[in-house]
Design a protein around this motif. Structure first.
Motif, PDB file in Angstrom:
ATOM      1  N   PHE A 275       3.303  32.488  34.442  1.00 20.83           N
ATOM      2  CA  PHE A 275       2.465  31.752  33.491  1.00 20.83           C
ATOM      3  C   PHE A 275       1.766  32.656  32.478  1.00 20.83           C
ATOM      4  CE2 PHE A 275       0.168  32.241  37.528  1.00 20.83           C
ATOM      5  CZ  PHE A 275      -0.977  32.921  37.126  1.00 20.83           C
ATOM      6  N   LYS A 276       2.022  33.952  32.547  1.00 22.52           N
ATOM      7  CA  LYS A 276       1.477  34.866  31.551  1.00 22.52           C
ATOM      8  C   LYS A 276       2.634  35.428  30.733  1.00 22.52           C
ATOM      9  CE  LYS A 276      -1.303  39.075  31.020  1.00 22.52           C
ATOM     10  NZ  LYS A 276      -1.976  40.193  31.710  1.00 22.52           N
ATOM     11  N   SER A 277       2.666  35.102  29.453  1.00 20.43           N
ATOM     12  CA  SER A 277       3.815  35.464  28.611  1.00 20.43           C
ATOM     13  C   SER A 277       3.968  36.974  28.429  1.00 20.43           C
ATOM     14  CB  SER A 277       3.711  34.773  27.250  1.00 20.43           C
ATOM     15  OG  SER A 277       2.475  35.105  26.631  1.00 20.43           O
ATOM     16  N   LYS A 278       2.866  37.668  28.218  1.00 18.82           N
ATOM     17  CA  LYS A 278       2.939  39.116  27.993  1.00 18.82           C
ATOM     18  C   LYS A 278       2.472  39.850  29.247  1.00 18.82           C
ATOM     19  CE  LYS A 278       2.197  38.756  23.009  1.00 18.82           C
ATOM     20  NZ  LYS A 278       1.315  39.136  21.865  1.00 18.82           N
ATOM     21  N   PHE A 279       3.375  39.867  30.243  1.00 19.81           N
ATOM     22  CA  PHE A 279       3.027  40.515  31.512  1.00 19.81           C
ATOM     23  C   PHE A 279       3.805  41.814  31.648  1.00 19.81           C
ATOM     24  CE2 PHE A 279       4.035  41.395  35.966  1.00 19.81           C
ATOM     25  CZ  PHE A 279       2.763  41.506  36.491  1.00 19.81           C
ATOM     26  N   ASN A 280       3.097  42.863  31.980  1.00 16.54           N
ATOM     27  CA  ASN A 280       3.732  44.167  32.200  1.00 16.54           C
ATOM     28  C   ASN A 280       3.306  44.729  33.547  1.00 16.54           C
ATOM     29  OD1 ASN A 280       5.040  44.469  29.572  1.00 16.54           O
ATOM     30  ND2 ASN A 280       2.950  44.644  28.756  1.00 16.54           N
ATOM     31  N   LEU A 281       4.281  45.333  34.239  1.00 14.30           N
ATOM     32  CA  LEU A 281       3.969  45.987  35.510  1.00 14.30           C
ATOM     33  C   LEU A 281       3.111  47.223  35.251  1.00 14.30           C
ATOM     34  CD1 LEU A 281       7.452  45.928  37.305  1.00 14.30           C
ATOM     35  CD2 LEU A 281       5.440  44.637  37.997  1.00 14.30           C
ATOM     36  N   SER A 282       2.269  47.555  36.241  1.00 11.12           N
ATOM     37  CA  SER A 282       1.520  48.803  36.124  1.00 11.12           C
ATOM     38  C   SER A 282       2.488  49.971  36.319  1.00 11.12           C
ATOM     39  CB  SER A 282       0.407  48.863  37.171  1.00 11.12           C
ATOM     40  OG  SER A 282       0.963  48.865  38.475  1.00 11.12           O
ATOM     41  N   LYS A 283       2.076  51.151  35.906  1.00 10.55           N
ATOM     42  CA  LYS A 283       2.966  52.318  35.918  1.00 10.55           C
ATOM     43  C   LYS A 283       3.502  52.651  37.307  1.00 10.55           C
ATOM     44  CE  LYS A 283       0.816  54.506  31.887  1.00 10.55           C
ATOM     45  NZ  LYS A 283       0.062  55.683  31.393  1.00 10.55           N
ATOM     46  N   ASN A 284       2.722  52.359  38.331  1.00  4.61           N
ATOM     47  CA  ASN A 284       3.122  52.739  39.685  1.00  4.61           C
ATOM     48  C   ASN A 284       3.912  51.664  40.422  1.00  4.61           C
ATOM     49  OD1 ASN A 284       1.724  55.192  39.394  1.00  4.61           O
ATOM     50  ND2 ASN A 284      -0.208  54.207  39.986  1.00  4.61           N
ATOM     51  N   GLU A 285       4.151  50.536  39.772  1.00  4.01           N
ATOM     52  CA  GLU A 285       4.870  49.444  40.429  1.00  4.01           C
ATOM     53  C   GLU A 285       6.312  49.349  39.942  1.00  4.01           C
ATOM     54  OE1 GLU A 285       1.835  45.944  41.739  1.00  4.01           O
ATOM     55  OE2 GLU A 285       2.270  46.046  39.609  1.00  4.01           O
ATOM     56  N   LEU A 286       7.228  49.215  40.900  1.00  2.00           N
ATOM     57  CA  LEU A 286       8.641  49.046  40.567  1.00  2.00           C
ATOM     58  C   LEU A 286       8.992  47.574  40.403  1.00  2.00           C
ATOM     59  CD1 LEU A 286      10.222  51.660  43.006  1.00  2.00           C
ATOM     60  CD2 LEU A 286       9.842  51.907  40.547  1.00  2.00           C
ATOM     61  N   GLU A 287       8.288  46.712  41.123  1.00  2.29           N
ATOM     62  CA  GLU A 287       8.510  45.274  40.989  1.00  2.29           C
ATOM     63  C   GLU A 287       7.190  44.534  41.170  1.00  2.29           C
ATOM     64  OE1 GLU A 287      11.324  44.137  43.945  1.00  2.29           O
ATOM     65  OE2 GLU A 287       9.963  44.454  45.617  1.00  2.29           O
ATOM     66  N   GLU A 288       7.138  43.349  40.590  1.00  3.26           N
ATOM     67  CA  GLU A 288       5.902  42.573  40.629  1.00  3.26           C
ATOM     68  C   GLU A 288       5.634  42.039  42.030  1.00  3.26           C
ATOM     69  OE1 GLU A 288       3.863  38.645  38.472  1.00  3.26           O
ATOM     70  OE2 GLU A 288       5.973  39.133  38.113  1.00  3.26           O
ATOM     71  N   ARG A 289       4.390  42.136  42.441  1.00  2.00           N
ATOM     72  CA  ARG A 289       3.977  41.558  43.715  1.00  2.00           C
ATOM     73  C   ARG A 289       3.358  40.184  43.477  1.00  2.00           C
ATOM     74  NH1 ARG A 289       0.288  46.082  46.450  1.00  2.00           N
ATOM     75  NH2 ARG A 289      -0.510  46.148  44.309  1.00  2.00           N
ATOM     76  N   PRO A 290       3.624  39.224  44.347  1.00  2.00           N
ATOM     77  CA  PRO A 290       3.052  37.880  44.144  1.00  2.00           C
ATOM     78  C   PRO A 290       1.545  37.888  44.285  1.00  2.00           C
ATOM     79  CG  PRO A 290       4.129  38.023  46.290  1.00  2.00           C
ATOM     80  CD  PRO A 290       4.471  39.291  45.555  1.00  2.00           C
ATOM     81  N   ILE A 291       0.893  37.035  43.496  1.00  4.12           N
ATOM     82  CA  ILE A 291      -0.546  36.895  43.610  1.00  4.12           C
ATOM     83  C   ILE A 291      -0.897  35.939  44.758  1.00  4.12           C
ATOM     84  CG2 ILE A 291      -0.688  35.011  41.905  1.00  4.12           C
ATOM     85  CD1 ILE A 291      -3.358  36.245  40.999  1.00  4.12           C
ATOM     86  N   LEU A 292       0.049  35.031  45.072  1.00  4.37           N
ATOM     87  CA  LEU A 292      -0.128  34.106  46.198  1.00  4.37           C
ATOM     88  C   LEU A 292       1.210  33.973  46.919  1.00  4.37           C
ATOM     89  CD1 LEU A 292      -2.181  32.121  47.578  1.00  4.37           C
ATOM     90  CD2 LEU A 292      -1.134  30.322  46.194  1.00  4.37           C
ATOM     91  N   ASN A 293       1.209  34.280  48.204  1.00  2.88           N
ATOM     92  CA  ASN A 293       2.467  34.267  48.952  1.00  2.88           C
ATOM     93  C   ASN A 293       2.280  33.545  50.284  1.00  2.88           C
ATOM     94  OD1 ASN A 293       5.122  34.750  49.539  1.00  2.88           O
ATOM     95  ND2 ASN A 293       4.822  36.877  50.181  1.00  2.88           N
ATOM     96  N   ARG A 294       1.756  32.325  50.188  1.00  2.13           N
ATOM     97  CA  ARG A 294       1.552  31.498  51.385  1.00  2.13           C
ATOM     98  C   ARG A 294       1.286  30.071  50.958  1.00  2.13           C
ATOM     99  NH1 ARG A 294      -4.097  29.425  52.083  1.00  2.13           N
ATOM    100  NH2 ARG A 294      -5.519  31.008  51.354  1.00  2.13           N
TER     101      ARG A 294
END
Length: 238
Positions: free
Chosen positions: A180-199
């Motif tokens: 839901f965020k159009s301009k989303f970028n991973l932080s430098k130390n992340e290889l893949e996005e982590r979910p904000i809610l996973n339950r």
């Protein structure tokens, strides 16, 4: 996990806790996983089960501390004299601001461990209200008048808006900010996005029940960090 951090209210008759998602309310048949009741029994001489929450559901749950209190509180649940309010995030935009679901729930004889809407089932009553419509998701309030297994989960599926993260009745997918965020970028130390809610996005928020002295006990459990953060992110882009 520190038990004292989960306790939201306590008297000589009961202890109320804000159960995290993923923790069993009481031991299952296997008895291999820790449960909230197991944790309580370490601290208290006697502890009695009054009601349960699904493992995936977070929020308010009470246990009795005496046999007399257990009988008193359990009878209120059985007689539907308690007021139980849940909040949850569902998939899609719910266009009806509020409504009532009266649909009987029965055990699914084909897929064990799940429930279905069926005329042979027991009466199940749920009131719902839209709190915030985010387009992709809707934040809702549910007042249940019966306590059927998976009641809110089955009823939200029935109206075409299953709960977010529901692996049994929905798509079970986690929530990512990039959805839901159009301009989303991973932080430098992340290889893949982590979910904000996973339950499962369902929380037992409020409970009103009469104490042994006849006075109403009004209990409330704040949202856990993951749900709170998800709503904050959705609010920013609403």
């Amino acid at each position: 996990m520190k038990l004292k951090e989960l306790i939201v209210f306590e008297t000589g008759e009961l202890v109320a806790l804000n159960k995290p998602s993923g923790l069993l309310s009481i031991p299952d048949r296997e008895g291999k996983e820790p449960s909230l009741k197991d944790l309580l029994q370490v601290q208290y001489d006697d502890i009695f089960t009054v009601h349960r929450l699904d493992r995936e559901t977070s929020g308010l749950i009470i246990f009795a501390k005496t046999a007399a209190a257990h009988k008193h509180f359990s009878q209120q649940f059985e007689a539907r004299k308690t007021i139980k309010v849940y909040t949850g995030l569902v998939l899609g935009s719910v266009t009806v601001p509020e409504g009532h679901i009266d649909a009987p729930i029965a055990e699914n004889m084909v897929k064990r461990g799940t429930m279905i809407i069926h005329r042979r089932g027991k009466q199940a009553l749920t009131d719902f209200k839209v709190l915030k419509d985010y387009g992709l998701y809707t934040w809702m309030q549910f007042n249940i008048h019966t306590g059927r297994t998976h009641q809110i989960r089955v009823h939200t599926k029935e109206i075409g808006h299953p709960l977010v993260g529901d692996t049994l009745y929905g798509d079970g997918k986690p929530v990512f900010i990039s959805s839901f965020k159009s301009k989303f970028n991973l932080s430098k130390n992340e290889l893949e996005e982590r979910p904000i809610l996973n339950r499962l996005a369902l929380h037992a928020a409020q409970l009103k029940i009469a104490g042994p002295d006849g006075n109403v006990i009004a209990l409330e459990a704040p949202l856990h960090k993951d749900l709170r953060a998800t709503l904050q992110q959705l609010d920013k882009r609403r």
